[in-house]
Motif scaffolding. Structure first.
Motif, PDB file in Angstrom:
ATOM      1  N   UNK A 591      93.536 -28.955 -85.951  1.00  0.00           N
ATOM      2  CA  UNK A 591      94.582 -28.657 -84.986  1.00  0.00           C
ATOM      3  C   UNK A 591      94.387 -27.297 -84.321  1.00  0.00           C
ATOM      4  N   UNK A 592      93.912 -26.298 -85.107  1.00  0.00           N
ATOM      5  CA  UNK A 592      93.716 -24.964 -84.532  1.00  0.00           C
ATOM      6  C   UNK A 592      92.727 -25.014 -83.379  1.00  0.00           C
ATOM      7  N   UNK A 593      91.586 -25.685 -83.609  1.00  0.00           N
ATOM      8  CA  UNK A 593      90.563 -25.776 -82.567  1.00  0.00           C
ATOM      9  C   UNK A 593      91.091 -26.503 -81.342  1.00  0.00           C
ATOM     10  N   UNK A 594      91.843 -27.596 -81.567  1.00  0.00           N
ATOM     11  CA  UNK A 594      92.390 -28.367 -80.451  1.00  0.00           C
ATOM     12  C   UNK A 594      93.369 -27.520 -79.634  1.00  0.00           C
ATOM     13  N   UNK A 595      94.266 -26.812 -80.342  1.00  0.00           N
ATOM     14  CA  UNK A 595      95.255 -25.991 -79.637  1.00  0.00           C
ATOM     15  C   UNK A 595      94.594 -24.859 -78.861  1.00  0.00           C
ATOM     16  N   UNK A 596      93.580 -24.229 -79.468  1.00  0.00           N
ATOM     17  CA  UNK A 596      92.947 -23.071 -78.828  1.00  0.00           C
ATOM     18  C   UNK A 596      92.288 -23.463 -77.510  1.00  0.00           C
ATOM     19  N   UNK A 597      91.434 -24.501 -77.538  1.00  0.00           N
ATOM     20  CA  UNK A 597      90.706 -24.856 -76.316  1.00  0.00           C
ATOM     21  C   UNK A 597      91.655 -25.395 -75.249  1.00  0.00           C
ATOM     22  N   UNK A 598      92.727 -26.092 -75.685  1.00  0.00           N
ATOM     23  CA  UNK A 598      93.699 -26.598 -74.708  1.00  0.00           C
ATOM     24  C   UNK A 598      94.431 -25.447 -74.026  1.00  0.00           C
ATOM     25  N   UNK A 599      94.824 -24.457 -74.825  1.00  0.00           N
ATOM     26  CA  UNK A 599      95.536 -23.299 -74.269  1.00  0.00           C
ATOM     27  C   UNK A 599      94.667 -22.533 -73.283  1.00  0.00           C
ATOM     28  N   UNK A 600      93.339 -22.471 -73.566  1.00  0.00           N
ATOM     29  CA  UNK A 600      92.437 -21.720 -72.684  1.00  0.00           C
ATOM     30  C   UNK A 600      92.096 -22.485 -71.410  1.00  0.00           C
ATOM     31  N   UNK A 601      92.433 -23.779 -71.368  1.00  0.00           N
ATOM     32  CA  UNK A 601      92.217 -24.535 -70.137  1.00  0.00           C
ATOM     33  C   UNK A 601      91.165 -25.614 -70.200  1.00  0.00           C
ATOM     34  N   UNK A 602      90.680 -26.004 -71.420  1.00  0.00           N
ATOM     35  CA  UNK A 602      89.737 -27.111 -71.530  1.00  0.00           C
ATOM     36  C   UNK A 602      90.415 -28.399 -71.083  1.00  0.00           C
ATOM     37  N   UNK A 603      89.665 -29.315 -70.503  1.00  0.00           N
ATOM     38  CA  UNK A 603      90.229 -30.560 -69.984  1.00  0.00           C
ATOM     39  C   UNK A 603      90.196 -31.709 -70.987  1.00  0.00           C
ATOM     40  N   UNK A 604      89.117 -31.742 -71.797  1.00  0.00           N
ATOM     41  CA  UNK A 604      88.894 -32.898 -72.667  1.00  0.00           C
ATOM     42  C   UNK A 604      88.610 -32.432 -74.087  1.00  0.00           C
ATOM     43  N   UNK A 605      89.246 -33.129 -75.052  1.00  0.00           N
ATOM     44  CA  UNK A 605      88.887 -32.965 -76.459  1.00  0.00           C
ATOM     45  C   UNK A 605      87.916 -34.081 -76.855  1.00  0.00           C
ATOM     46  N   UNK A 606      86.988 -33.747 -77.754  1.00  0.00           N
ATOM     47  CA  UNK A 606      86.140 -34.747 -78.403  1.00  0.00           C
ATOM     48  C   UNK A 606      85.800 -34.244 -79.787  1.00  0.00           C
ATOM     49  N   UNK A 607      85.943 -35.076 -80.778  1.00  0.00           N
ATOM     50  CA  UNK A 607      85.618 -34.659 -82.133  1.00  0.00           C
ATOM     51  C   UNK A 607      86.285 -35.554 -83.158  1.00  0.00           C
ATOM     52  N   UNK A 608      85.945 -35.367 -84.432  1.00  0.00           N
ATOM     53  CA  UNK A 608      86.478 -36.202 -85.507  1.00  0.00           C
ATOM     54  C   UNK A 608      87.997 -36.084 -85.642  1.00  0.00           C
ATOM     55  N   UNK A 609      88.555 -34.939 -85.225  1.00  0.00           N
ATOM     56  CA  UNK A 609      90.012 -34.785 -85.317  1.00  0.00           C
ATOM     57  C   UNK A 609      90.726 -35.759 -84.375  1.00  0.00           C
ATOM     58  N   UNK A 610      90.058 -36.075 -83.244  1.00  0.00           N
ATOM     59  CA  UNK A 610      90.637 -37.004 -82.278  1.00  0.00           C
ATOM     60  C   UNK A 610      90.209 -38.435 -82.545  1.00  0.00           C
ATOM     61  N   UNK A 611      89.061 -38.622 -83.133  1.00  0.00           N
ATOM     62  CA  UNK A 611      88.574 -39.964 -83.404  1.00  0.00           C
ATOM     63  C   UNK A 611      87.083 -39.977 -83.656  1.00  0.00           C
ATOM     64  N   UNK A 612      86.670 -40.714 -84.687  1.00  0.00           N
ATOM     65  CA  UNK A 612      85.257 -40.839 -85.002  1.00  0.00           C
ATOM     66  C   UNK A 612      84.632 -41.951 -84.167  1.00  0.00           C
ATOM     67  N   UNK A 613      83.308 -41.963 -84.029  1.00  0.00           N
ATOM     68  CA  UNK A 613      82.653 -43.071 -83.327  1.00  0.00           C
ATOM     69  C   UNK A 613      82.883 -44.386 -84.078  1.00  0.00           C
ATOM     70  N   UNK A 614      83.305 -45.415 -83.368  1.00  0.00           N
ATOM     71  CA  UNK A 614      83.553 -46.733 -83.972  1.00  0.00           C
ATOM     72  C   UNK A 614      82.981 -47.794 -83.063  1.00  0.00           C
ATOM     73  N   UNK A 615      82.868 -49.030 -83.595  1.00  0.00           N
ATOM     74  CA  UNK A 615      82.321 -50.103 -82.763  1.00  0.00           C
ATOM     75  C   UNK A 615      83.342 -50.536 -81.717  1.00  0.00           C
ATOM     76  N   UNK A 616      82.924 -51.435 -80.823  1.00  0.00           N
ATOM     77  CA  UNK A 616      83.751 -51.800 -79.679  1.00  0.00           C
ATOM     78  C   UNK A 616      85.082 -52.403 -80.093  1.00  0.00           C
TER      79      UNK A 616
END
Length: 632
Positions: A591-616
């Motif tokens: 959550x810390x990483x997500x909040x920090x980059x969002x506050x600084x103005x990043x547009x997109x999150x990607x990572x295991x906190x948001x979701x791991x790679x899965x099949x279709x």
């Protein structure tokens, strides 16, 4: 009246002539080699090589007066070389074209009094310039056959003389001596031909270097000298010669090889031996004293790397070549030449072929790694046919709406023998073997087909990001195939994003810019991956039409513990916003990483906190149902 052509040719001489035309066809690698005999109104195939691909056979005849190659040779009494009859107005209607013979080289055959016997010639189904060595070989055989004809004429004279009692015993003795002299000349001519063949077997016709099979004798002589305690075996490869050949043709690639040989010879002396191993690879033997031999070889290889880091000039073309070297040492790595050569080749295979001018020394680990890599490459070749490759999808989440707006496409390989194979392991092998082209199209085709299905079922417009390797970027059909797939599945260009790393751009900036500009004009999004880890990331943003950048996960990983990482991320996000580039923060794990980059103005999150790679199927269940609520 052709009086001499009534003389019968003995069976043993016909056998010799048959051997001659068979040898010519074999050395010249042509389908037809012939001895033609002139008659009053026609030409006869007197001797033809034994080749099932040849349209000619002994006894075949053709009338004179309608443009035969051999008739011209006989009339003009000079050699005739037709490289490509289809492109030669004088010969474009020649009867030989009816049986597929496009090229011709022939010489006149005459009796000793000048009366024509016929011709000796060779024909090819393709255009053929016939090398100087082959022309010399044909001249040797012409002299041999004319020597035979002279011997037959002399025998005929003797027979006539005896028949009419016009010749004395002394004259017959003289004639016999002449026959013996002719026989010796024939033997000399055959020896000369055999020597020419021996030279062709021992030396490369393009570079003039000894062939690889000559080096083992050199190596054995060197180790027999007591004062020599170390010998270096180097395999030196021009790793991009095939691309030069494809781009500029065989003539330029041969000139590149000769230029490389000249540069290599600058580094050799009387105790260094250089030979050709294959079209792209040379072998060098360097005897040295045992003391500091490894250091000396490192210096030698480094100097070679520096020498070939500069462009070479061929026919006013400035060409950049890439090289690689593998080195093995006697006696440390082995005692026999072939074993050391194999280990030197293994070290060459372990070089980073994508990098300019690299070298490696052999170590035992290389053999096992090479064996594993060969095994994996073999299994990978069948992976597509056996349906072992699949795609996984990792979501892109908008930092403002907190909903899924796209996904990165990631390839997975599960093999019954190897199990689940990491892309880190097999992608590099696919790039080196060239299989990445076929695998890349599988990824593009499968991902866009899946996207078309999702758009139809869920009525949502979101985009897919697909990684492109440096090898794929060099494929001349890439842009057309991507555009054709988008049209086939009725997908707008802006719903496809191509991700590239700095490695894909570093070797041929002009060509990369041309390809990326074409994709950009088609509306396809472009993303610079792993931003901040390369040397020239900032300059690429100015040079190429990127739509977005991805902050490398290493910066995101240290946000909680490193003030420097926080400052770097803040600076990169601010720069992206100023340049109106979308910014993806990959590797978000809490959550810390997500909040920090969002506050600084990043547009997109990607990572295991948001979701791991899965099949279709799993991706659709988790993220694409129409009533899906924000992730947070």
């Amino acid at each position: 009246m052709l009086k001499n052509n009534t003389i019968a040719i003995p069976a043993e001489m016909l056998t010799s002539w048959q051997t001659t035309v068979d040898l010519i066809a074999k050395v010249a690698k042509v389908p037809a080699s012939l001895i033609m005999k002139l008659h009053t109104h026609e030409l006869e195939v007197f001797v033809a090589n034994n080749n099932t691909n040849s349209p000619f056979a002994a006894g075949m005849k053709d009338s004179l007066g309608h443009g035969l190659y051999c008739e011209s040779v006989i009339v003009q009494q000079t050699k005739l070389h037709v490289e490509n009859a289809l492109e030669d107005p004088k010969w474009c209607t020649n009867p030989a074209l009816a049986v597929g013979m496009m090229s011709y080289y022939g010489l006149p055959l005459n009796w000793p009094d000048g009366e024509p016997f016929g011709t000796i010639c060779m024909l090819d189904i393709k255009a053929n310039s016939y090398s100087g060595d082959l022309m010399m070989l044909m001249e040797c055989f012409r002299r041999c056959i004319e020597g035979n004809l002279e011997m037959l004429a002399q025998k005929e004279k003797l027979a006539q003389a005896n028949l009419h009692l016009e010749t004395s015993i002394a004259q017959r003795t003289f004639e016999l001596e002449k026959l013996n002299s002719d026989l010796m000349q024939e033997i000399d001519s055959r020896i000369a031909a055999e020597k020419l063949l021996d030279i062709q077997q021992r030396f490369d016709s393009v570079t003039g270097l000894p062939k690889f099979n000559q080096l083992e004798k050199v190596f054995n002589k060197l180790i027999a000298k007591n004062e020599l305690t170390s010998i270096s075996i180097i395999h030196f490869s021009i790793t991009n010669l095939k691309r030069i050949q494809d781009g500029f043709g065989y003539d330029i690639s041969d000139k590149v090889r000769n230029t490389v040989v000249q540069k290599l010879q600058l580094f050799t002396n009387n105790s260094t031996y250089l030979a050709i191993f294959s079209e792209t690879t040379f072998c060098i033997i360097i005897p040295t004293k045992k003391q500091q031999y490894a250091n000396k070889m490192a210096v030698f290889c480094s100097r070679l790397c520096q020498q070939f880091s500069q462009d070479i000039y061929v026919d006013e073309l400035s060409l950049s070549i890439t090289t690689a070297m593998g080195v093995a040492f006697y006696p440390n790595d082995g005692s026999g030449f072939m074993d050391l050569s194999r280990k030197s080749s293994a070290a060459l295979s372990n070089c980073e072929m994508g990098n300019n001018n690299s070298y490696k020394f052999f170590n035992p680990k290389m053999e096992s790694e090479l064996s594993s890599r060969i095994k994996m490459e073999s299994l990978l070749r069948a992976a597509l046919q056996r349906d072992e490759l699949s795609l996984h999808y990792q979501p892109f989440v908008n930092t403002q709406s907190q909903s899924v707006v796209g996904a990165e496409v990631l390839i997975r390989w599960h093999n019954p023998i190897l199990g689940q194979v990491s892309p880190v392991d097999f992608i590099e092998i696919a790039e080196h073997s060239g299989q990445i082209i076929e695998i890349g199209y599988f990824v593009l085709r499968s991902a866009l087909k899946q996207l078309a299905y999702w758009r139809e079922i869920y009525n949502q417009d979101f985009y897919l990001a697909i990684n492109l390797s440096p090898v794929q970027l060099k494929d001349s059909y890439l842009v057309d195939k991507i555009v054709n797939l988008l049209e086939l599945y009725k997908i707008p260009g802006h719903l496809l994003e191509i991700e590239l790393t700095e490695n894909a751009l570093i070797h041929d900036a002009a060509y990369a810019q041309e390809v990326l500009s074409k994709l950009h004009r088609k509306g396809i999004r472009l993303s610079l991956d792993d931003f901040g880890t390369g040397y020239s990331s900032l300059s690429y943003l100015q040079y190429y039409p990127f739509n977005s950048i991805k902050i490398d996960r290493s910066f995101i990983h240290n946000l909680e513990t490193s003030e420097q990482s926080r400052q770097l991320v803040n600076t990169i996000i601010a720069m992206a916003n100023n340049l109106q580039l979308s910014l993806v923060a990959e590797g978000v794990e809490n959550q810390f990483q997500a909040d920090f980059v969002a506050k600084q103005g990043a547009n997109i999150w990607q990572g295991y906190y948001l979701g791991k790679p899965v099949d279709a199927n799993a991706f659709a269940q988790q993220y694409l149902i129409p009533s899906m609520t924000p992730l947070f």
